[in-house]
Design a protein around this motif. Structure first.
Motif: not given
Length: 174
Positions: A31-32, A34, A43, A48, A123, A132-133, A146
């Motif tokens: 998903e992501e 961080f 990336d 991506l 963004s 959103e961390n 995530e």
């Protein structure tokens, strides 16, 4: 479908890169990620697509140089022609060498300012936006990946423990 995600936390960027590659090879959806600083090659490892912001920047620069050309032609030639240093004001082309710095500056001005606005809109960053961390340690010295859970929670937890994660948490997203 479950709203659960796994937070795999790492303390080294090289271990994170290997874990991302293993996760993609195992066909799990990331998903992501961080990170406390940009990680070179992350990336590409995540798969991506390349950004298209450079195309926007070129278009914004073209708008800027067009606006500068129109503005200088209107102000200096059509609306209020002036004899400055003995140069004639009959046409824009005769005076264009004197206008080159203005054209350059307006190109840069439009490209820079419109790129900032485009970046913030793309963004979804704006003033007073809540962070959103998911883990405050990712702003200091930890890395978090995530990954969506699809009825394979136990297998994913053991998979991420095997990739070198220092902590693996299952979280219910809302």
């Amino acid at each position: 479908m479950s709203n659960k995600v796994i937070y795999a936390i790492y303390n080294d960027d090289d271990i994170l890169m290997d874990a991302v590659k293993k996760t993609r090879a195992a066909h799990h959806h990331i998903e992501e990620v961080f990170t406390p600083f940009p990680v070179h090659g992350l990336d590409k490892a995540m798969g991506l697509a390349p950004t298209r912001l450079a195309i926007c920047s070129f278009i914004y620069g073209c708008i800027g140089i067009s606006f500068a050309t129109w503005m200088m032609n209107f102000v200096m030639i059509q609306d209020w022609p002036q004899d400055i240093g003995g140069k004639p004001s009959f046409s824009y082309i005769e005076n264009m060498p004197a206008f080159v710095p203005i054209m350059f500056e307006m190109t840069v001005f439009f490209a820079a300012h419109l790129m900032v606005i485009t970046f913030y809109m793309r963004s979804k960053l704006w003033p007073f936006k809540e962070a959103e961390n998911p883990d405050v340690r990712t702003t200091d010295d930890h890395f978090l990946m995530e990954v969506a859970v699809n009825d394979n929670e136990e297998a994913l937890v053991s998979f991420f423990q095997g990739t070198g994660a220092v902590e693996v948490k299952v979280i219910e997203k809302h």
